[in-house]
Write an enzyme that holds these catalytic residues in place. Structure first.
Site, PDB file in Angstrom:
ATOM      1  N   LYS A 277       0.846  -1.194   0.000  1.00  0.00           N
ATOM      2  CA  LYS A 277       0.000   0.000   0.000  1.00  0.00           C
ATOM      3  C   LYS A 277       0.883   1.246   0.000  1.00  0.00           C
ATOM      4  O   LYS A 277       1.936   1.283   0.649  1.00  0.00           O
ATOM      5  CB  LYS A 277      -0.904   0.010   1.236  1.00  0.00           C
ATOM      6  CG  LYS A 277      -1.964  -1.084   1.225  1.00  0.00           C
ATOM      7  CD  LYS A 277      -2.821  -0.994   2.486  1.00  0.00           C
ATOM      8  CE  LYS A 277      -3.846  -2.116   2.546  1.00  0.00           C
ATOM      9  NZ  LYS A 277      -4.893  -1.975   1.522  1.00  0.00           N
ATOM     10  N   ARG A 350     -10.669 -11.507   1.155  1.00  0.00           N
ATOM     11  CA  ARG A 350     -11.620 -12.458   0.569  1.00  0.00           C
ATOM     12  C   ARG A 350     -11.047 -13.883   0.577  1.00  0.00           C
ATOM     13  O   ARG A 350     -11.801 -14.854   0.632  1.00  0.00           O
ATOM     14  CB  ARG A 350     -11.985 -12.008  -0.847  1.00  0.00           C
ATOM     15  CG  ARG A 350     -10.850 -12.013  -1.832  1.00  0.00           C
ATOM     16  CD  ARG A 350     -11.117 -11.122  -3.038  1.00  0.00           C
ATOM     17  NE  ARG A 350     -11.084  -9.711  -2.677  1.00  0.00           N
ATOM     18  CZ  ARG A 350     -11.323  -8.722  -3.531  1.00  0.00           C
ATOM     19  NH1 ARG A 350     -11.625  -8.995  -4.792  1.00  0.00           N
ATOM     20  NH2 ARG A 350     -11.270  -7.469  -3.134  1.00  0.00           N
TER      21      ARG A 350
END
Length: 505
Positions: A277, A350
């Site tokens: 990130k 996920r």
């Protein structure tokens, strides 16, 4: 968090000269509460309030000496509710939060509140009182567990309510109190930094809940391998802190029923992995907000001795970059047996949820499955910090969750699932890809990914709390930072199931 308490069944005769009391006025400066000491409606001059620039506007607070209203108490805290026709449970929650923060900031450690009484039905009075109570406790909340120089003053806050029906409502308020304890526990967990709350440490916090009657089971990396939870293991393989899966079981007194299963994403720190990130790194300790909400909910379920069976499952891992981290282009397996093509290492939540959902489907015989996750930045773009988006194929579940969100003052907005979106996560070399087209329907394709791991005949909902799990600025009930979003919503949903069961008798 501070120690929160509730004094039930209070009488106005227990108010001393040195005490401070909280009362309510509308925008016409009409007193709304129960009779004040000495047991009769007191007379006051509205000009006294006006001279203090208190006009009863919603959320306004003014402290006056008791002598200003000829009452034998130290201080009267006047709170404005504004237009009575606009007063709702949600607005009462906000008022309670403002009162709690006022008490906290002014070092007043017992809230002696006379809830709105006049002009409302009995049901409204009860619901408004419960909302005020909840808001008060949330407003008192602070987190200073890691400070070496804590406030010398007490951090114990007690709520005392003065109303003719308080004894009759005691069970309702006790339930709200227990709900707040769960929500504040979720906030505590979210505040903890990743060097303290890594996966195994989080699991230890969960084990402590056994004292409330929850049955706890923890899967370490050896058991995760036995369970073929390869997706969860892949997420954590770049970290020196191995992943865990925690299962919390509450049987209730109707153990023959199918349980509602709550599943939470618990990425204790999300660096983005090899897709490192470039922004928001400081906030990535909050990426376990879904797991925190599930754990907080399970604590409240146990405290309230919920009658129906509930199971909480949280997948705990860190997403870190190192030479052992999973890579873009990797194809990994999952507990469900589906192969997953990794297109982005920052789409890790996920993957962890996929294995947890498969366990819920195959091992828990669920009545319904609800998962919560700070899953996608796209949800923050779509709905900001006000609504959480949710996805489900089941219209009845959608209705019940929406209603629970209204009652719990945690707003939900239903988002679409569709075969056209599902095609976007097809992979030419694996069963499914962990990412759709860049910058296109990111929240929806994430939900479609999860849907592949839940049978269509099982009522299932995915709630993306990326924008609501934490706040960039304070509100009436929360400071900047974690909110524990999802606890109130889930508890209202579970309470609604209890009501449905009672109606069916």
């Amino acid at each position: 968090m501070p120690s929160l308490h509730y004094n039930s069944g209070q009488s106005v005769t227990q108010i001393a000269e040195t005490d401070q009391i909280t009362i309510f006025f509308d925008d016409k400066l009409t007193y709304l509460g129960s009779p004040l000491p000495p047991h009769h409606a007191f007379s006051y001059d509205a000009k006294v309030l006006e001279s203090a620039l208190f006009l009863g506007k919603f959320g306004s607070i003014c402290a006056l000496p008791g002598s200003a209203m000829q009452l034998n108490v130290a201080t009267i805290i006047c709170v404005g509710v504004g237009d009575l026709g606009l007063l709702t449970v949600s607005r009462c929650l906000d008022l309670g939060g403002l009162i709690g923060k006022y008490h906290r900031n002014n070092h007043i450690y017992e809230g002696r509140i006379f809830p709105p009484h006049q002009h409302f039905s009995q049901a409204q009075q009860r619901d408004f009182t419960c909302a005020l109570s909840k808001g008060f406790w949330l407003g008192c909340y602070t987190f200073d567990a890691l400070k070496t120089k804590k406030q010398k003053k007490s951090t114990e806050f007690t709520l005392s309510l003065y109303h003719a029906q308080i004894s009759a409502w005691d069970n309702h308020i006790q339930s709200v109190y227990h709900d707040v304890l769960g929500q504040c526990f979720a906030k505590d967990l979210m505040h903890l930094p990743p060097n303290i709350l890594y996966p195994s440490a989080f699991a230890e916090k969960i084990i402590e809940l056994e004292k409330y009657g929850l049955e706890i089971e923890i899967f370490d990396e050896t058991e995760l391998q036995k369970q073929s939870m390869h997706a969860l293991l892949a997420v954590g393989q770049g970290s020196s802190k191995p992943p865990r899966l925690a299962i919390m079981r509450w049987s209730g007194n109707k153990s023959s029923e199918k349980p509602v299963v709550l599943v939470g994403k618990g990425i204790c720190y999300d660096s983005g992995g090899l897709n490192l990130k470039t922004a928001m790194q400081v906030d990535m300790k909050y990426d376990m907000g879904g797991a925190a909400a599930v754990v907080g909910t399970m604590k409240s379920v146990a405290l309230n001795q919920y009658s129906h069976p509930v199971i909480g499952i949280v997948a705990l891992a860190e997403n870190m970059p190192d030479g052992n981290a999973y890579r873009q282009s990797d194809v990994i397996s999952s507990r469900a047996g589906l192969s997953i093509n990794i297109l982005n290492n920052d789409a890790e939540g996920r993957l962890a949820l996929a294995d947890a959902l498969d366990y819920a489907v195959k091992e828990c015989n669920p009545k319904a499955i609800i998962d919560l996750a700070t899953l996608t930045g796209a949800m923050l773009v779509s709905l900001g910090h006000t609504y959480a988006g949710f996805f489900t194929r089941d219209d009845n579940l959608a209705h019940n969750l929406t209603q629970a969100g209204i009652l719990g003052c945690e707003k939900l907005w239903r988002m679409p699932l569709d075969d056209q979106y599902d095609k976007m996560i097809d992979s030419p070399i694996a069963d499914v890809a962990n990412l759709g087209q860049p910058s296109v329907a990111g929240s929806i394709t994430a939900a479609q990914f999860l849907a592949r791991f839940v049978q269509k005949d099982i009522p299932w909902a995915h709630i993306d709390i990326a924008g609501t799990a934490w706040l960039p600025s304070p509100t009436s009930t929360h400071d900047k930072g974690p909110t524990g979003f999802g606890v109130s919503l889930l508890l209202e949903y579970l309470t609604g199931l209890t009501r449905e069961s009672d109606y069916a008798k």
